[in-house]
Design an enzyme around this catalytic site. Structure first.
Site, short mmCIF file in Angstrom:
data_model
loop_
_atom_site.label_atom_id
_atom_site.label_comp_id
_atom_site.label_asym_id
_atom_site.label_seq_id
_atom_site.Cartn_x
_atom_site.Cartn_y
_atom_site.Cartn_z
N ARG A 1 50.06 26.35 40.51
CA ARG A 1 49.15 26.44 41.68
C ARG A 1 49.95 26.81 42.92
O ARG A 1 51.17 26.67 42.96
CB ARG A 1 48.48 25.08 41.92
CG ARG A 1 47.53 24.69 40.83
CD ARG A 1 46.71 23.47 41.22
NE ARG A 1 47.52 22.28 41.40
CZ ARG A 1 47.32 21.38 42.37
NH1 ARG A 1 46.34 21.54 43.23
NH2 ARG A 1 48.09 20.31 42.47
N GLY A 2 49.24 27.25 43.95
CA GLY A 2 49.84 27.45 45.27
C GLY A 2 51.01 28.43 45.27
O GLY A 2 51.00 29.44 44.57
N ALA B 1 58.18 22.30 43.14
CA ALA B 1 57.22 21.20 43.13
C ALA B 1 57.37 20.31 44.36
O ALA B 1 58.48 19.92 44.72
CB ALA B 1 57.41 20.35 41.86
N GLN C 1 58.38 17.18 61.62
CA GLN C 1 56.94 17.31 61.90
C GLN C 1 56.33 15.94 62.11
O GLN C 1 56.56 15.03 61.30
CB GLN C 1 56.24 18.02 60.72
CG GLN C 1 54.72 18.02 60.75
CD GLN C 1 54.14 18.73 61.98
OE1 GLN C 1 54.63 19.78 62.39
NE2 GLN C 1 53.12 18.14 62.58
N GLY D 1 54.11 13.01 61.71
CA GLY D 1 53.35 12.59 60.52
C GLY D 1 54.06 12.83 59.21
O GLY D 1 53.50 12.59 58.14
N GLN D 2 55.30 13.35 59.27
CA GLN D 2 56.00 13.70 58.03
C GLN D 2 57.46 13.22 58.03
O GLN D 2 58.36 13.96 57.65
CB GLN D 2 55.99 15.22 57.82
CG GLN D 2 54.62 15.77 57.42
CD GLN D 2 54.74 17.15 56.81
OE1 GLN D 2 55.37 18.04 57.38
NE2 GLN D 2 54.16 17.35 55.64
N TYR E 1 58.47 13.58 54.34
CA TYR E 1 58.55 14.98 53.86
C TYR E 1 59.70 15.72 54.57
O TYR E 1 60.48 16.44 53.93
CB TYR E 1 57.20 15.64 54.15
CG TYR E 1 57.01 17.02 53.61
CD1 TYR E 1 56.46 17.23 52.34
CD2 TYR E 1 57.31 18.15 54.37
CE1 TYR E 1 56.24 18.52 51.86
CE2 TYR E 1 57.10 19.44 53.90
CZ TYR E 1 56.56 19.61 52.64
OH TYR E 1 56.34 20.88 52.17
N LYS F 1 62.87 17.33 52.66
CA LYS F 1 63.08 18.78 52.70
C LYS F 1 64.40 19.14 53.40
O LYS F 1 65.05 20.12 53.05
CB LYS F 1 61.90 19.46 53.40
CG LYS F 1 60.59 19.39 52.57
CD LYS F 1 60.71 20.18 51.27
CE LYS F 1 59.39 20.28 50.53
NZ LYS F 1 59.47 21.10 49.31
N1 CAA Z 1 52.49 15.51 68.25
C1 CAA Z 1 52.15 14.45 69.06
N2 CAA Z 1 51.12 13.65 68.81
C2 CAA Z 1 50.38 13.91 67.73
C3 CAA Z 1 50.66 14.98 66.87
C4 CAA Z 1 51.75 15.80 67.18
N3 CAA Z 1 52.08 16.85 66.43
N4 CAA Z 1 49.75 14.98 65.88
C5 CAA Z 1 48.93 13.93 66.11
N5 CAA Z 1 49.31 13.31 67.23
C6 CAA Z 1 48.69 12.16 67.86
C7 CAA Z 1 47.19 12.36 68.09
O1 CAA Z 1 46.96 13.07 69.27
C8 CAA Z 1 46.69 10.94 68.17
O2 CAA Z 1 46.97 10.41 69.43
P1 CAA Z 1 45.92 9.47 70.19
O3 CAA Z 1 45.77 8.27 69.27
O4 CAA Z 1 46.59 9.15 71.49
O5 CAA Z 1 44.68 10.27 70.33
C9 CAA Z 1 47.58 10.29 67.15
O6 CAA Z 1 48.75 11.07 66.99
C10 CAA Z 1 46.91 10.26 65.80
O7 CAA Z 1 47.19 9.07 65.38
P2 CAA Z 1 46.37 8.45 64.22
O8 CAA Z 1 46.81 7.03 64.10
O9 CAA Z 1 44.90 8.74 64.35
O10 CAA Z 1 46.94 9.29 63.02
P3 CAA Z 1 46.35 9.52 61.61
O11 CAA Z 1 46.54 8.31 60.81
O12 CAA Z 1 45.01 10.10 61.71
O13 CAA Z 1 47.37 10.62 61.05
C11 CAA Z 1 48.41 12.75 60.85
C12 CAA Z 1 47.64 11.75 61.72
C13 CAA Z 1 48.48 12.35 59.38
C14 CAA Z 1 49.84 12.89 61.33
C15 CAA Z 1 47.62 14.05 61.00
O14 CAA Z 1 47.66 14.41 62.35
C16 CAA Z 1 48.19 15.18 60.18
O15 CAA Z 1 47.89 15.32 59.01
N6 CAA Z 1 48.99 16.04 60.81
C17 CAA Z 1 49.53 17.20 60.16
C18 CAA Z 1 50.88 16.93 59.65
C19 CAA Z 1 51.37 18.20 59.04
O16 CAA Z 1 51.60 19.19 59.74
N7 CAA Z 1 51.53 18.19 57.75
C20 CAA Z 1 51.94 19.39 57.08
C21 CAA Z 1 51.26 19.47 55.77
S1 CAA Z 1 51.53 21.04 54.99
C22 CAA Z 1 53.11 20.98 54.49
O17 CAA Z 1 53.79 19.99 54.54
C23 CAA Z 1 53.65 22.26 53.91
C24 CAA Z 1 54.83 22.70 54.65
O18 CAA Z 1 55.93 22.59 54.15
C25 CAA Z 1 54.65 23.32 55.98
#
Ligand code: CAA
Length: 240
Positions: free
Chosen positions: A12-13, A83, A141, A143-144, A147, A151
């Site tokens: 996949r992907g 993977a 990143q 939230g990561q 990850y 990486k």
């Molecule tokens: N920078 C600063 N603040 C951020 C932010 C960022 N990049 N992203 C989110 N926030 C803040 C929000 O504004 C929010 O703030 P407030 O509470 O003041 O409004 C807070 O963080 C969100 O907090 P929550 O407790 O609500 O967070 P959540 O439990 O909902 O989780 C998250 C948030 C999981 C991080 C979600 O924002 C997310 O999925 N982000 C994307 C992460 C990402 O880019 N993942 C990549 C996946 S793809 C991949 O990994 C492939 C690859 O190799 C590129």
């Protein structure tokens, strides 16, 4: 006889695009996958590429799975460690399980797959190990933490092992894809995804084939002088 390539997460992907591109370039390809039987069966039906099920997080399963691939297709010349999983959460909410699962698959998985294949590549004086890292291993990143750490670890692994493989004709390189249009990226909340796309200078997500073409090049004889390097393919989102 054509060279044998093994692609983890290959049904996949990005992995599926890599497997297909290597097949088109003349390799005999095996695609490993961990969970989705339906997707794997469909992939084999469409491409004729054999799929093999095991988790890269399990060392013994890797040894067993690799032995099966080699018995059926011959010694593996090209290993693509593709993977990967995400368990995104802000660090204050991240559980030990979310940390460990990502480490086990995205970092230990690379060890678990490369270690059993390494002696054979060295003995045959040819090998290609291509590790799919990530832009988020380069820049971090939100939230990561899990990850990004795994990486980044893949890049360190690549640089160390490249030095060990060089004299034996085995190259080890990494590719850092940016955000590519796959299920993994589509799982990111839409608003967050849109804000990420806005930071990509080429103005779009990558296509899996953008990454697959890098793999085909690194696997080729033409890339024999390239080892320990990182190819950044991210539409200009992060410049290293
Ligand atoms: N920078 C600063 N603040 C951020 C932010 C960022 N990049 N992203 C989110 N926030 C803040 C929000 O504004 C929010 O703030 P407030 O509470 O003041 O409004 C807070 O963080 C969100 O907090 P929550 O407790 O609500 O967070 P959540 O439990 O909902 O989780 C998250 C948030 C999981 C991080 C979600 O924002 C997310 O999925 N982000 C994307 C992460 C990402 O880019 N993942 C990549 C996946 S793809 C991949 O990994 C492939 C690859 O190799 C590129």
């Amino acid at each position: 006889m054509s060279r044998v390539a093994l692609v983890t997460g290959g049904s996949r992907g990005i992995g599926a695009a890599i497997a297909k591109a290597l097949q088109a370039a003349g390799y005999t390809v095996a695609a490993n996958y961990a969970g989705n039987d339906e997707a794997a069966a469909k992939f084999t039906e469409e491409t004729g590429i054999k799929t093999y099920k095991w988790s890269v997080a399990d060392y013994d399963a890797c040894v067993e799975g690799i032995a099966k691939v080699e018995a059926e297709l011959g010694p593996v010349d090209v290993l693509v460690n593709n993977a990967g999983i995400t368990r995104d959460a802000p660090f204050h909410k991240m559980t030990r399980e979310q940390w460990q699962q990502v480490m086990d698959t995205n970092l230990s998985g690379v060890f678990n797959m490369t270690h059993p294949l390494w002696p054979g590549m060295r003995e045959r004086k040819f090998g290609r190990v291509i590790n799919i890292s990530s832009i988020n291993g380069q820049k971090g990143q939100f939230g990561q933490a899990n990850y990004s750490a795994a990486k980044a670890g893949d890049i360190g692994f690549t640089k160390a092992l490249a030095q060990e493989g060089a004299r034996a004709g085995v190259t080890v390189n990494a590719i850092c894809p940016g955000y590519v249009a796959t299920e993994m990226v589509m799982a990111v909340p839409e608003k967050v995804r849109e804000s990420i796309i806005a930071t990509i200078p080429v103005g779009r997500l990558g296509e899996p084939e953008d990454i697959a073409r890098c793999v085909v090049f690194l696997a080729s004889d033409d890339a024999g002088f390239i080892t320990g390097s990182t190819i950044t393919a991210n539409g200009g989102q992060y410049l290293t």
